[in-house]
Design a protein around this motif. Structure first.
Motif, PDB file in Angstrom:
ATOM      1  N   GLN A   1      49.966  49.921  43.408  1.00  0.00           N
ATOM      2  CA  GLN A   1      48.518  49.933  43.573  1.00  0.00           C
ATOM      3  C   GLN A   1      47.783  50.031  42.244  1.00  0.00           C
ATOM      4  OE1 GLN A   1      48.826  53.173  46.609  1.00  0.00           O
ATOM      5  NE2 GLN A   1      47.367  51.911  47.733  1.00  0.00           N
ATOM      6  N   LEU A   2      48.497  50.485  41.210  1.00  0.00           N
ATOM      7  CA  LEU A   2      47.885  50.523  39.885  1.00  0.00           C
ATOM      8  C   LEU A   2      47.528  49.111  39.415  1.00  0.00           C
ATOM      9  CD1 LEU A   2      50.104  53.166  38.061  1.00  0.00           C
ATOM     10  CD2 LEU A   2      47.743  53.439  38.821  1.00  0.00           C
ATOM     11  N   VAL A   3      48.343  48.136  39.807  1.00  0.00           N
ATOM     12  CA  VAL A   3      48.062  46.749  39.426  1.00  0.00           C
ATOM     13  C   VAL A   3      46.717  46.317  39.992  1.00  0.00           C
ATOM     14  CG1 VAL A   3      48.819  44.363  39.649  1.00  0.00           C
ATOM     15  CG2 VAL A   3      50.498  46.158  39.224  1.00  0.00           C
ATOM     16  N   THR A   4      46.502  46.603  41.274  1.00  0.00           N
ATOM     17  CA  THR A   4      45.221  46.274  41.895  1.00  0.00           C
ATOM     18  C   THR A   4      44.082  46.995  41.197  1.00  0.00           C
ATOM     19  OG1 THR A   4      46.266  45.926  44.046  1.00  0.00           O
ATOM     20  CG2 THR A   4      43.894  46.343  44.039  1.00  0.00           C
ATOM     21  N   ALA A   5      44.317  48.263  40.854  1.00  0.00           N
ATOM     22  CA  ALA A   5      43.271  49.053  40.199  1.00  0.00           C
ATOM     23  C   ALA A   5      42.877  48.460  38.859  1.00  0.00           C
ATOM     24  CB  ALA A   5      43.756  50.500  40.015  1.00  0.00           C
ATOM     25  N   ILE A   6      43.857  48.085  38.038  1.00  0.00           N
ATOM     26  CA  ILE A   6      43.515  47.600  36.702  1.00  0.00           C
ATOM     27  C   ILE A   6      42.896  46.201  36.768  1.00  0.00           C
ATOM     28  CG2 ILE A   6      45.678  46.445  36.013  1.00  0.00           C
ATOM     29  CD1 ILE A   6      45.330  48.025  33.307  1.00  0.00           C
ATOM     30  N   GLU A   7      43.285  45.414  37.758  1.00  0.00           N
ATOM     31  CA  GLU A   7      42.655  44.100  37.924  1.00  0.00           C
ATOM     32  C   GLU A   7      41.190  44.255  38.326  1.00  0.00           C
ATOM     33  OE1 GLU A   7      45.256  42.242  40.725  1.00  0.00           O
ATOM     34  OE2 GLU A   7      46.587  41.432  39.163  1.00  0.00           O
ATOM     35  N   GLU A   8      40.915  45.225  39.184  1.00  0.00           N
ATOM     36  CA  GLU A   8      39.528  45.489  39.581  1.00  0.00           C
ATOM     37  C   GLU A   8      38.709  45.965  38.386  1.00  0.00           C
ATOM     38  OE1 GLU A   8      39.881  48.325  42.708  1.00  0.00           O
ATOM     39  OE2 GLU A   8      40.443  46.837  44.236  1.00  0.00           O
ATOM     40  N   ILE A   9      39.305  46.824  37.571  1.00  0.00           N
ATOM     41  CA  ILE A   9      38.622  47.320  36.382  1.00  0.00           C
ATOM     42  C   ILE A   9      38.310  46.171  35.422  1.00  0.00           C
ATOM     43  CG2 ILE A   9      38.898  48.751  34.311  1.00  0.00           C
ATOM     44  CD1 ILE A   9      40.628  50.625  36.078  1.00  0.00           C
ATOM     45  N   TYR A  10      39.302  45.324  35.203  1.00  0.00           N
ATOM     46  CA  TYR A  10      39.096  44.196  34.281  1.00  0.00           C
ATOM     47  C   TYR A  10      37.997  43.266  34.791  1.00  0.00           C
ATOM     48  CZ  TYR A  10      39.835  39.856  31.790  1.00  0.00           C
ATOM     49  OH  TYR A  10      39.637  38.710  31.059  1.00  0.00           O
ATOM     50  N   ASN A  11      37.964  43.012  36.080  1.00  0.00           N
ATOM     51  CA  ASN A  11      36.928  42.141  36.621  1.00  0.00           C
ATOM     52  C   ASN A  11      35.534  42.707  36.406  1.00  0.00           C
ATOM     53  OD1 ASN A  11      38.685  40.130  37.496  1.00  0.00           O
ATOM     54  ND2 ASN A  11      38.991  41.080  39.508  1.00  0.00           N
ATOM     55  N   GLU A  12      35.422  44.036  36.380  1.00  0.00           N
ATOM     56  CA  GLU A  12      34.136  44.667  36.113  1.00  0.00           C
ATOM     57  C   GLU A  12      33.765  44.595  34.629  1.00  0.00           C
ATOM     58  OE1 GLU A  12      31.835  46.116  37.985  1.00  0.00           O
ATOM     59  OE2 GLU A  12      32.848  45.679  39.879  1.00  0.00           O
ATOM     60  N   LEU A  13      34.773  44.593  33.767  1.00  0.00           N
ATOM     61  CA  LEU A  13      34.527  44.658  32.324  1.00  0.00           C
ATOM     62  C   LEU A  13      34.456  43.302  31.635  1.00  0.00           C
ATOM     63  CD1 LEU A  13      37.003  47.541  31.321  1.00  0.00           C
ATOM     64  CD2 LEU A  13      34.525  47.705  31.620  1.00  0.00           C
ATOM     65  N   ARG A  14      35.072  42.299  32.199  1.00  0.00           N
ATOM     66  CA  ARG A  14      35.348  41.059  31.476  1.00  0.00           C
ATOM     67  C   ARG A  14      34.107  40.367  30.921  1.00  0.00           C
ATOM     68  NH1 ARG A  14      38.274  37.311  35.738  1.00  0.00           N
ATOM     69  NH2 ARG A  14      38.254  35.942  33.922  1.00  0.00           N
ATOM     70  N   ASP A  15      32.981  40.483  31.582  1.00  0.00           N
ATOM     71  CA  ASP A  15      31.770  39.788  31.124  1.00  0.00           C
ATOM     72  C   ASP A  15      30.851  40.651  30.274  1.00  0.00           C
ATOM     73  OD1 ASP A  15      32.521  37.416  32.411  1.00  0.00           O
ATOM     74  OD2 ASP A  15      31.670  38.118  34.323  1.00  0.00           O
ATOM     75  N   LEU A  16      31.239  41.876  30.016  1.00  0.00           N
ATOM     76  CA  LEU A  16      30.403  42.763  29.204  1.00  0.00           C
ATOM     77  C   LEU A  16      30.582  42.443  27.725  1.00  0.00           C
ATOM     78  CD1 LEU A  16      30.972  46.177  31.020  1.00  0.00           C
ATOM     79  CD2 LEU A  16      29.194  44.457  31.429  1.00  0.00           C
ATOM     80  N   ALA A  17      29.452  42.362  27.011  1.00  0.00           N
ATOM     81  CA  ALA A  17      29.491  41.950  25.606  1.00  0.00           C
ATOM     82  C   ALA A  17      30.352  42.877  24.761  1.00  0.00           C
ATOM     83  CB  ALA A  17      28.073  41.881  25.049  1.00  0.00           C
ATOM     84  N   PHE A  18      30.214  44.187  24.949  1.00  0.00           N
ATOM     85  CA  PHE A  18      30.973  45.122  24.108  1.00  0.00           C
ATOM     86  C   PHE A  18      32.467  44.980  24.345  1.00  0.00           C
ATOM     87  CE2 PHE A  18      31.625  47.819  27.771  1.00  0.00           C
ATOM     88  CZ  PHE A  18      32.712  48.628  27.432  1.00  0.00           C
ATOM     89  N   PHE A  19      32.862  44.649  25.579  1.00  0.00           N
ATOM     90  CA  PHE A  19      34.277  44.501  25.901  1.00  0.00           C
ATOM     91  C   PHE A  19      34.837  43.220  25.290  1.00  0.00           C
ATOM     92  CE2 PHE A  19      37.792  43.527  28.950  1.00  0.00           C
ATOM     93  CZ  PHE A  19      38.569  44.649  28.677  1.00  0.00           C
ATOM     94  N   ARG A  20      34.091  42.145  25.350  1.00  0.00           N
ATOM     95  CA  ARG A  20      34.525  40.893  24.726  1.00  0.00           C
ATOM     96  C   ARG A  20      34.663  41.070  23.215  1.00  0.00           C
ATOM     97  NH1 ARG A  20      30.488  38.512  28.058  1.00  0.00           N
ATOM     98  NH2 ARG A  20      29.249  38.044  26.196  1.00  0.00           N
ATOM     99  N   GLU A  21      33.763  41.826  22.630  1.00  0.00           N
ATOM    100  CA  GLU A  21      33.846  42.078  21.183  1.00  0.00           C
ATOM    101  C   GLU A  21      35.094  42.892  20.843  1.00  0.00           C
ATOM    102  OE1 GLU A  21      30.193  43.977  20.239  1.00  0.00           O
ATOM    103  OE2 GLU A  21      28.969  42.174  20.565  1.00  0.00           O
TER     104      GLU A  21
END
Length: 218
Positions: free
Chosen positions: A26-46
Motif C-alpha cells: 500500500q506504500l506504493v499507492t501512497a507514494i504515487e498519490e503523493i507524487y500526483n499531488e506534487l508533480r505540477d508544483l513549481a517548487f517540486f519541479r525545480e
C-alpha cells in the motif's frame, strides 16, 4: 509560488501518519498519490531539476531534500549520481518505498543469512537485482527485503522516497564487501559498519561520508 506549494504539501502530509498502519504494498499507492499531488508544483519541479544535476562531494555524496516529516513518516527527494552509488544498507524497523522520477536506477536486495563474527562480519544472500525506470517503484519491509543498495545507471537518478516510520540513524548499518576475490555485486561475506563502529579499517573510511552526522540517504 514556492510558498503556495509548501502550503499544499503541508496539508497533504497531515494524512501520512495513517500510512504507518498500511502494508508494504500500500506504500506504493501512497507514494504515487503523493507524487500526483506534487508533480505540477513549481517548487517540486525545480527540486527535481536540482537533484538531477547534482554533483556529489565528500561532504554530500547524494542530494537529499526532506519535503515533509514527523515521528511517523519521512518524505524526501533524493538525487543519486552515477559515480556515487548508495552502498548496501539496512532499514531497521522501517518500511519504505522509492519511486523513480528521473533516470535509471539499479537496486540490489539482500537478506542476512548468518552473523559470522558479531557484530562486524556477516553473510548476506542477494535476493534480487532490478533496473528501474521513471514510474517504477521499489520497497523495503519492516521484516523483509530490508537490506538494499542503490546505483544510478544513467548519469543520475532522482527518487521520491517515503519511510514509515523514519529510520533511526544510530540503528542503521552499512555493508561493504569483505571478500577480496569477489566483485562487490557478487560478494557473500560483508563487513557490517554502524555509526558507532570501532573499526579503523578501510571500510569505515569508505562509509564515513554516509555515517557522518548519522545522515540517512533514502
Amino acid at each position: 509560488s514556492s510558498r503556495r506549494g509548501h502550503t499544499r504539501l503541508c496539508k497533504l502530509s497531515r494524512g501520512l501518519g495513517d500510512v504507518y498502519k498500511r502494508q508494504e504494498e500500500q506504500l506504493v499507492t501512497a507514494i504515487e498519490e503523493i507524487y500526483n499531488e506534487l508533480r505540477d508544483l513549481a517548487f517540486f519541479r525545480e527540486l527535481i531539476a536540482t537533484a538531477g544535476t547534482f554533483l556529489p562531494t565528500h561532504e554530500a555524496p547524494v542530494f537529499k531534500e526532506i519535503l515533509s516529516a514527523s515521528s511517523e513518516y519521512a518524505l524526501s527527494l533524493i538525487g543519486i549520481h552515477q559515480i556515487m552509488p548508495i552502498p548496501v544498507h539496512d532499514h531497521p524497523q522501517t518500511s519504505s518505498v522509492q519511486l523513480v522520477l528521473q533516470g535509471q536506477l539499479r537496486v540490489r536486495k539482500y537478506r542476512l543469512v548468518e552473523v559470522i563474527l558479531d557484530p562486524a562480519l556477516v553473510k548476506l544472500e542477494r535476493l534480487s537485482e532490478s533496473e528501474l525506470h521513471p514510474g517504477s517503484t521499489t520497497t523495503t519491509g519492516e521484516l523483509s527485503n530490508n537490506i538494499h543498495g542503490l546505483q544510478a545507471i544513467s548519469k543520475s537518478a532522482v527518487v521520491l522516497s517515503l519511510q514509515v516510520p523514519p529510520c533511526v540513524a544510530k540503528k542503521q548499518a552499512w555493508y561493504f564487501s569483505a571478500d577480496p576475490f569477489s566483485e562487490m555485486d557478487q560478494s557473500t561475506i560483508w563487513n557490517r559498519i554502524t555509526k558507532h563502529s570501532e573499526s579503523t579499517g578501510l571500510e569505515l573510511v569508505e562509509s564515513e561520508q554516509y555515517l557522518k552526522g548519522g545522515t540517512l540517504y533514502d
